[in-house]
Design a protein around this motif. Structure first.
Motif, PDB file in Angstrom:
ATOM      1  N   ILE A  74       1.260  -1.522   0.241  1.00  0.00           N
ATOM      2  CA  ILE A  74       0.162  -0.087   0.067  1.00  0.00           C
ATOM      3  C   ILE A  74       1.021   1.103   0.068  1.00  0.00           C
ATOM      4  O   ILE A  74       0.289   2.257  -1.001  1.00  0.00           O
ATOM      5  N   ARG A  87       2.111   2.007  -3.361  1.00  0.00           N
ATOM      6  CA  ARG A  87       0.688   2.453  -4.372  1.00  0.00           C
ATOM      7  C   ARG A  87       0.659   4.068  -4.000  1.00  0.00           C
ATOM      8  O   ARG A  87       0.519   4.528  -4.990  1.00  0.00           O
ATOM      9  N   ASP A  88       0.751   4.338  -2.836  1.00  0.00           N
ATOM     10  CA  ASP A  88       0.116   5.825  -2.270  1.00  0.00           C
ATOM     11  C   ASP A  88       1.438   6.764  -2.662  1.00  0.00           C
ATOM     12  O   ASP A  88       1.075   7.642  -3.624  1.00  0.00           O
ATOM     13  N   GLN A  89       3.316   5.639  -2.559  1.00  0.00           N
ATOM     14  CA  GLN A  89       3.763   6.933  -3.385  1.00  0.00           C
ATOM     15  C   GLN A  89       4.191   6.703  -4.720  1.00  0.00           C
ATOM     16  O   GLN A  89       4.256   8.161  -5.274  1.00  0.00           O
ATOM     17  N   ARG A 105       1.793   6.789  -6.688  1.00  0.00           N
ATOM     18  CA  ARG A 105      -0.384   7.310  -6.951  1.00  0.00           C
ATOM     19  C   ARG A 105       0.239   9.117  -6.642  1.00  0.00           C
ATOM     20  O   ARG A 105      -0.461   9.669  -7.624  1.00  0.00           O
ATOM     21  N   ASP A 106       0.652   9.510  -5.531  1.00  0.00           N
ATOM     22  CA  ASP A 106       0.497  10.496  -5.434  1.00  0.00           C
ATOM     23  C   ASP A 106       2.141  11.316  -5.764  1.00  0.00           C
ATOM     24  O   ASP A 106       1.918  12.360  -5.824  1.00  0.00           O
ATOM     25  N   SER A 138      -9.353  -0.262   0.823  1.00  0.00           N
ATOM     26  CA  SER A 138     -10.172   0.398   0.007  1.00  0.00           C
ATOM     27  C   SER A 138     -11.968   0.579   1.036  1.00  0.00           C
ATOM     28  O   SER A 138     -12.553   0.675   0.614  1.00  0.00           O
ATOM     29  N   GLN A 195     -10.495   6.000   1.046  1.00  0.00           N
ATOM     30  CA  GLN A 195     -10.207   5.699  -0.135  1.00  0.00           C
ATOM     31  C   GLN A 195     -10.370   5.224  -1.337  1.00  0.00           C
ATOM     32  O   GLN A 195      -9.736   4.423  -2.229  1.00  0.00           O
ATOM     33  N   LEU A 210      -8.739   6.245  -4.549  1.00  0.00           N
ATOM     34  CA  LEU A 210      -7.492   5.232  -4.744  1.00  0.00           C
ATOM     35  C   LEU A 210      -7.356   4.575  -6.344  1.00  0.00           C
ATOM     36  O   LEU A 210      -6.562   4.075  -6.758  1.00  0.00           O
ATOM     37  N   ALA A 252      -6.273  12.180  -4.299  1.00  0.00           N
ATOM     38  CA  ALA A 252      -6.339  11.697  -3.402  1.00  0.00           C
ATOM     39  C   ALA A 252      -4.825  12.296  -2.217  1.00  0.00           C
ATOM     40  O   ALA A 252      -3.782  12.760  -3.160  1.00  0.00           O
ATOM     41  N   PRO A 259      -2.646  12.215   1.317  1.00  0.00           N
ATOM     42  CA  PRO A 259      -1.504  10.837   1.611  1.00  0.00           C
ATOM     43  C   PRO A 259      -2.491  11.810   3.528  1.00  0.00           C
ATOM     44  O   PRO A 259      -2.499  13.050   3.476  1.00  0.00           O
ATOM     45  N   CYS A 292       2.633  17.179  -1.201  1.00  0.00           N
ATOM     46  CA  CYS A 292       1.745  16.885  -1.062  1.00  0.00           C
ATOM     47  C   CYS A 292       0.663  18.160  -0.700  1.00  0.00           C
ATOM     48  O   CYS A 292       0.093  18.492  -1.459  1.00  0.00           O
TER      49      CYS A 292
END
Lengths: 464, 699
Positions: free
Chosen positions: B72, B75-77, B79-80, B112, B117, B120, B512, B514, B547
């Motif tokens: 996760i 994925r977040d790093q 995606r953002d 999710s 979330q 995402l 999204a 973080p 961010c």
């Protein structure tokens, strides 16, 4: 939260023997007892007494103490902590019944909780009194329930009280277990008696107890069946519901096991439990509260005399047939001025509290008494008056929670609102949590009127 | 901007999780896609040699479930856009999206579960090429919402229930709250349910005995109260009738033979130590506490991975999607087996939507959770000295505006974002004399307590309360400029462009952000002599800006208003020099002196996913108009409606359902009702897949 974890946790408990999870605080106390640590073995108790219609500053402040305060609205004017011993001064007549317990008594002045304003047309702060947030809504757990999490008895928290209508069953306006989660105060003494001591009473009370046991057992079975038809996460989703009924069922079983102790301390279900007058019902609830803490049914009790909304009481037995709103707005009755009405009602409450103290003192525990391990917190859900402004919310403490608080014989007046060292009601509750071994940085919602003040943390002057 | 996924990836993403064959696809995707990507872009700093941030990815395997937290984070790093760091070579965009999509598909429910979330899942995949057939929902239970519980009580008790208390609550988090996966019933709730069930049965079975004669009270239930008569021993037929009646009221169907037997057995067990009335009441209470009374049951009847909900399940699910209680015609249709086809179901949905007598509070609830203006009541402010700040009035004004727009039901989202109409301190009361509703202000200035203060209409910019409402209020457009929204997305003492920007990023652009990293104390300096925009400059530091670039510029146009929601043309800041001089003869301060500073209402949309939308904006009006015209914004709105009515986040297999809903909305000229109808008659709403991995009964 993982449902699976909670379930495993429960099962682990069950494997130790029925009721083990539920009774773990009790078991750990027994272990401490066996190790000879009498002081640690004793449970700690906290009893909140919440009386509607304000706890007036002058009712708790000995005149000769010369507290620095505004002559008009009596708000504190001191910039630093003002402290004086109570021993040298007679208590005001309103709380004169506390005199035998003066060496256990602490009067707190100057704590504000402006944030608790709102709701009920300025007549009560509702959940805001014990929750330290705006009074119109339920925004978090109240302090009594938070302490119930620590000092868990058989019931985590017990709410007992009265409302003006004898048929009113519950008051949900003062206690909460979380945002939008009101917690009950049982207002019918007879029903409260049945639910607490029904198992040792005969007749209808015992029938109620048995039916409840059957229902809880049936429901656990019913949920198990529903659960069996599911798989995966959905099956786990039902676990907390199943656990709830299993736990409640185990509690019934435990109550069966402590029948002897319950019988020894249960109040007698006499006429005053059924009488419609306020004084008798309130007396009955105080008796129940004392019995509940002595027997270990609960270690945290909230006793509420009216409270929340505009739920005032009249006390015809005391010569006051009008309700608190009437004399709250300056009306007299039966030749009594409004102030005399207030004092009469206050004295009655103080007597009930003092009687309860005597009962707790009479039961030995370790090297002392149950009272030694108890703290009573007396305040109003309406701050310092009928229409409070909450700059100075008086609180009376009796007891030191088994030596964890530096209280007893002290008059403490904290610095005035918006001064550098001002303290809030929230700081008092944080102190209680710290004394309970569950410190937190914040409790409730910060007062925006104190933006330059650090409102976090406990009050060191009160900690042992 | 649309990406086309390799076929193997599509195979593992569009199927339901963990179906046979997916394992194979999973490892192919890992070997061919994810692992090379990590090797190329990540392992240098997060591998065996070096573990920046104590984080390594070289150990990750195709079994995502085994290391879900780390996956996760990856994925977040990605995606953002936080990793790889700016100074390193950028990975190919399409490839990055594919890796994100693959990880998202593998992390499944864990990742999710929370409504926030939902974004995402990459937007372009949901509105790209959709596979057929449309996805379905996994079999599930859905605990009643607090409102639905009250509706349940209303359904089962005909009379007043004394001492009833709400047992349920919802998560306090941002956004849509009532997700099926989020709620269970714990012990405190069960205790309340027990007491409530006692009170409900009390109300159902009220009776009196006067002069030895038994008589029933009003509003009781005949079959149930019949068991209370002490002079008449209950027969087996009486007990059966009572159980069946209670089942119909509480569960919406007849009890099975076994069920009847078990409930009568409970009665018999209680009867051994209790009187008849007590035993009967306990039996009736038990029905009210059943799982299928307290939960929406949505299991689907039938084998396989695509079973339609059973008729009684459909009746309750549609009822609770649109109302807070059972819709009786739907329950009757279920009994008569008239909910078997999509057309039959659609006709009922349409009937409810068209019936003006049926209150659509559910719709208002959606918009409250989507816009979140109701949070204005949770932001505690000092009382302003010159006017009344009444957050409850501001919220009810916006409620009314939403209802007004919904009544028209045309171009709903665009209107809500750009209308220059507003309700202002507005309520209606009955004029009994003339027998009509009369408009009046909610709050008026109390000449004693509020001396010299202005009423809440001042906040909107009106000197006097406007008699014609909704009133034209051209200085503010739409919900985002309603005082309620501005207060809800503000702080105690100041505006909060970060929170506002975050809302726009998430709810309109489908992006999204973080959560605040642990250990970071977000603090805007309290320099009262500087404008808030100026003070917010602290977030432009590289480590923060990673961010904050997603939020700040989207929130800054709303600096047009102060933190109470008042329109302004300059910002008042502390005048240090004048304050220093403002002293009495003894040198004691006479208070702060403020001065006006130039207001800057510019902002910027960036990285929205729609190049046409990106770019600078001069003020909040231009900003919301630009957003309201965007296809992306509309589609993101549809995604949120999906979450609300389906009670879960969208997955890649819901692309067809979302696109159908969007088409229904556009095709109807922006009708919210058409959008809802499309969702409630979709496969996702009506069909269930069997639960996938049976994890075994721990007992």
């Amino acid at each position: 939260m993982s449902f699976e974890t909670t379930r495993r946790h429960l099962l682990k408990g069950v494997a130790l023997g029925a009721g083990a999870t539920l009774l773990s605080p009790v078991l750990s106390r027994l272990a401490a007892h066996a190790a000879g640590d009498e002081q640690r073995a004793a449970p700690r108790r906290v009893i909140f007494v919440v009386q509607s219609n304000g706890l007036h500053q002058h009712h708790v402040t000995p005149e000769a103490i010369n507290a620095p305060q505004d002559r008009g609205n009596r708000r504190p004017t001191n910039d630093t902590l003002f402290e004086a011993p109570l021993a040298d001064h007679a208590l005001p007549s309103a709380i004169e019944p506390f005199t035998p317990f003066k060496n256990r008594l602490t009067v707190l002045r100057g704590l504000s909780s402006r944030i608790s304003e709102g709701g009920s047309g300025g007549h009560s702060t509702n959940h805001g009194a014990l929750g330290c947030y705006p009074g119109g809504r339920i925004l978090g757990q109240t302090i009594d329930l938070a302490l119930g999490d620590v000092f868990t008895g058989l019931y985590r928290h017990l709410g007992l009280g009265i409302l003006s209508r004898p048929e009113a069953m519950m008051n949900y306006s003062l206690c909460a277990d979380g945002p939008d989660r009101p917690a009950p105060i049982q207002c019918n003494p007879e029903l409260a008696y049945r639910s607490l001591f029904g198992s040792v009473a005969g007749g209808n009370s015992r029938q109620d107890f048995d039916r409840r046991t059957n229902l809880l057992d049936f429901m656990a079975d019913d949920i198990r069946r529903a659960r069996a038809a599911l798989a995966g996460e959905e099956r786990q989703k039902l676990d907390p519901y199943l656990e709830a009924f299993e736990t409640l069922h185990q509690r019934q079983a435990h109550i069966e096991r402590i029948q002897e102790r319950l019988r020894a301390h249960a109040p007698r279900l006499e006429e005053h439990f059924r009488r419609p007058t306020e004084t008798m019902r309130l007396e009955a609830q105080f008796e129940l509260a004392a019995a509940a803490v002595i027997t270990g049914l609960s270690n945290v009790v909230t006793l509420a005399s009216g409270g929340g909304g505009q739920q005032y009481l009249s006390f015809p037995d005391l010569g006051i047939p009008v309700d608190g709103h009437h004399y709250g707005h300056g009306g007299g009755t039966n030749g009594k001025s409004y102030e005399e009405c207030f004092v009469t009602v206050r004295q009655f409450h103080a007597r009930l509290i003092a009687d309860m103290c005597r009962k707790l003192q009479a039961v030995r525990e370790g090297n002392g008494s149950v009272l030694d391990n108890t703290l009573i917190v007396y305040l109003s859900d309406s701050g310092e008056s009928h229409h409070p402004n909450l700059y100075d919310w008086p609180v009376v403490l009796i007891g030191n929670l088994g030596g964890r608080l530096r209280t007893g014989g002290r008059y403490l007046q904290f610095p005035r609102y918006q001064s550098r060292n001002h303290r809030t009601l929230s700081n008092l509750y944080l102190t209680l949590l710290q004394a309970a071994g569950r410190p937190r940085e914040r409790f409730g919602i910060a007062d925006p009127g104190l933006r330059d003040l650090d409102q976090s943390g406990s009050i060191p002057e009160l900690l042992a | 901007m649309r990406s086309h996924l390799p076929r193997f990836l599509a195979a593992c993403m569009f199927g339901l999780p963990a179906v046979a064959g997916a394992q194979e696809g999973k490892s192919v995707a890992f070997v061919d896609l994810a692992r090379p990507f990590l090797q190329k872009h990540c392992v240098k700093c997060h591998g065996a040699q070096k573990q920046s941030g104590h984080f390594r990815v070289d150990e990750l395997t195709a079994d995502v479930g085994k290391d879900v937290d780390r996956w996760i984070a990856v994925r977040d790093q990605l995606r953002d856009g936080l990793m790889p760091p700016p100074e390193h070579p950028r990975p190919d965009n399409a490839q990055t999206r594919n890796v994100i999509a693959w990880v998202a598909s593998q992390t499944g429910v864990v990742a999710s579960r929370l409504p926030n979330q939902g974004n995402l899942v990459p937007h372009e995949l949901l509105f790209g090429k959709a596979t057929e057939p449309a996805g379905v929902t996994a079999a599930r239970l859905w605990r009643l919402s607090p409102e639905a519980y009250l509706g349940f009580v209303h359904d089962v008790a005909r009379g007043r229930v004394n001492g009833l208390v709400q047992p349920f609550s919802l998560v306090p988090e941002r956004g849509i709250k009532d997700f099926a996966g989020l709620y269970a019933i714990d012990e405190p709730s069960a205790e309340i349910l027990l007491r409530n069930s006692e009170a409900i049965v009390e109300s159902q079975t009220g009776y009196t005995i006067k002069d030895g004669k038994f008589s029933t009270k009003n509003d009781t239930v005949r079959e149930l109260v019949a068991l209370m008569n002490p002079d008449k021993a209950a027969t087996r037929a009486d007990l059966e009738a009572a159980v069946q009646t209670q089942f119909r009221l509480a569960i919406g169907r007849a009890a099975g033979k076994d069920e009847v037997e078990r409930f009568i057995a409970l009665y018999e067990r209680c009867r051994k130590t209790s009187d008849q009335a007590g035993a009967a009441r306990t039996m009736l209470q038990a029905v009210l506490l059943r799982t299928d009374a307290m939960y929406r049951i949505e299991l689907g009847k039938g084998p396989g991975n695509r079973a339609m909900l059973a008729p009684d399940e459909i009746a309750r699910s549609i009822s609770l999607a649109l109302l807070d209680r059972r819709d009786q015609p739907l329950t009757k249709a279920a009994e008569k087996a008239e909910l078997a086809t999509r057309e039959q179901i659609a006709a009922h949905v349409q009937r409810i939507l068209d019936d003006p007598k049926i209150d659509k509070t559910k719709f208002l609830k959606f918009f409250r959770e989507y816009f979140e203006y109701g949070k204005a009541m949770d932001v505690f402010k000092e009382k302003p000295k010159t006017f009344l700040h009444s957050p409850n009035v501001l919220v009810s004004d916006t409620d009314r505006l939403v209802k007004h727009v919904l009544k028209e039901d045309r171009d709903v989202l665009r209107t809500l974002l750009t209308t220059d109409l507003a309700f202002v301190n507005y309520t209606e009361s009955n004029n009994n004399k003339e027998r009509k509703l009369e408009a009046k202000p909610v709050v008026v200035v109390n000449p004693n307590n509020d001396k010299g203060k202005k009423a809440p209409e001042f906040v909107y910019g009106f000197d006097a309360w406007p008699k014609e409402q909704p009133a034209r209020n051209p200085k503010r457009l739409g919900v985002l400029m309603q005082p309620s929204w501005l207060v809800a997305h503000g702080a105690n003492f100041d505006n909060d462009p970060v929170r506002r920007g975050r809302w726009v990023r998430e709810r309109l652009l489908g992006g999204a952000v973080p959560d605040l990293p642990i250990g970071v104390a977000a603090q805007v300096p309290d320099d009262k002599h500087r404008t808030f925009r100026d003070r917010l400059g602290v977030t432009r530091e590289t480590k923060c800006w990673k961010c904050h670039q997603k939020m700040d510029d989207l929130g800054l146009p709303f600096e047009q208003f102060d933190h109470y929601g008042v329109f302004r043309t300059e910002e008042l800041v502390l005048d240090i020099e004048a304050t220093a001089k403002n002293v009495d003869k003894k040198g004691k301060s006479l208070g702060e002196v403020l001065k006006g500073a130039k207001l800057d209402t510019t902002g910027k949309i960036s990285d929205s996913g729609d190049p046409a939308l990106d770019g600078a904006v001069s003020d909040p009006h231009a900003f919301v108009r630009k957003l309201a015209d965007s296809e992306l914004v509309r589609q993101v709105f549809v995604r949120h409606a999906f979450r609300f009515f389906l009670g879960r986040n969208e997955t890649l297999s819901d692309a067809r359902t979302l696109q159908d809903a969007d088409r229904a909305y556009v095709g109807s000229g922006g009708s919210f009702r058409a959008l809802v109808k499309s969702l409630l008659t979709s496969d996702a709403f009506l069909y269930r897949a069997a639960p996938t991995v049976a994890q075994g009964d721990p007992r």
